[in-house]
Design a protein around this motif. Structure first.
Motif, short mmCIF file in Angstrom:
data_model
loop_
_atom_site.label_atom_id
_atom_site.label_comp_id
_atom_site.label_asym_id
_atom_site.label_seq_id
_atom_site.Cartn_x
_atom_site.Cartn_y
_atom_site.Cartn_z
N GLU A 158 44.33 17.92 36.98
CA GLU A 158 43.44 17.23 36.05
C GLU A 158 42.43 18.21 35.44
N LYS A 161 44.26 20.25 32.84
CA LYS A 161 44.45 19.47 31.61
C LYS A 161 43.17 19.45 30.79
N GLN A 162 42.05 19.26 31.47
CA GLN A 162 40.76 19.20 30.79
C GLN A 162 40.44 20.54 30.13
N ARG A 163 40.67 21.65 30.84
CA ARG A 163 40.43 22.97 30.26
C ARG A 163 41.30 23.21 29.03
N GLU A 166 39.95 21.18 26.13
CA GLU A 166 38.75 21.83 25.60
C GLU A 166 39.11 23.07 24.78
#
Length: 175
Positions: A158, A161-163, A166
């Protein structure tokens, strides 16, 4: 000609990605601590290369491994290292072969085909070796440690995925 260009590009990408992911210190976590994502086959992970030397230390802390487990895992990692290093070296050589090929050469298509075939075989070996290594590690862990590892893997996936989201956003906003 377009087919040649696409084949060449595909072979370069496959070979370069395989070599990059197989190289120690590549991928997420290359800074101060090795990635636990190595256990889930994430980028830079065990599925694609040699386990980072500090991975055992991190696993020991996060999963509260016993001394016996640490010794077993150390043996597993050490026994897997030669094959994984060989795959990485062959991938590097394969990438160099493609980089040395020139589109105007009469045997360019043959070189591209050979490199693409080799890249596929090396990727198969890397994934198979990584899966075997993961299964051996899994067998050493207790059910509680396996659950903890699955939780940590989910958190890391997760965060990854967030990195990436961004990063994509930053790239979209760049001039």
């Amino acid at each position: 000609m377009k087919k040649q260009a696409w084949l060449g590009l595909a072979a370069i990408l496959a070979t370069t990605a395989g070599v990059a992911f197989a190289a120690p210190g590549m991928g997420p976590g290359r800074g101060e601590r090795p990635p636990m994502s190595m256990m889930d086959g994430g980028p830079g992970g065990m599925m694609m290369g040699v386990p980072h030397p500090r991975m055992l230390e991190r696993m020991a802390g996060e999963l509260q491994l016993t001394e016996d487990q640490k010794q077993k895992l150390k043996g597993i990692f050490e026994s897997a290292r030669p094959e994984m290093e060989q795959v990485r070296e062959l991938g590097r050589q394969n990438a160099e072969k493609l980089q040395a090929a020139r589109p105007g050469d009469k045997n360019y298509d043959a070189v591209v085909s050979e490199v693409a075939r080799n890249a596929g075989e090396l990727a198969t070996r890397a994934v198979t070796n990584g899966a075997q290594l993961r299964a051996q590690v899994w067998a050493v862990l207790t059910p509680e440690q396996r659950q903890k590892m699955e939780t940590l893997q989910a958190q890391r996936r997760e965060a990854r995925k967030q990195r990436m989201a961004e990063r994509r956003e930053r790239l979209r906003q760049a001039p």
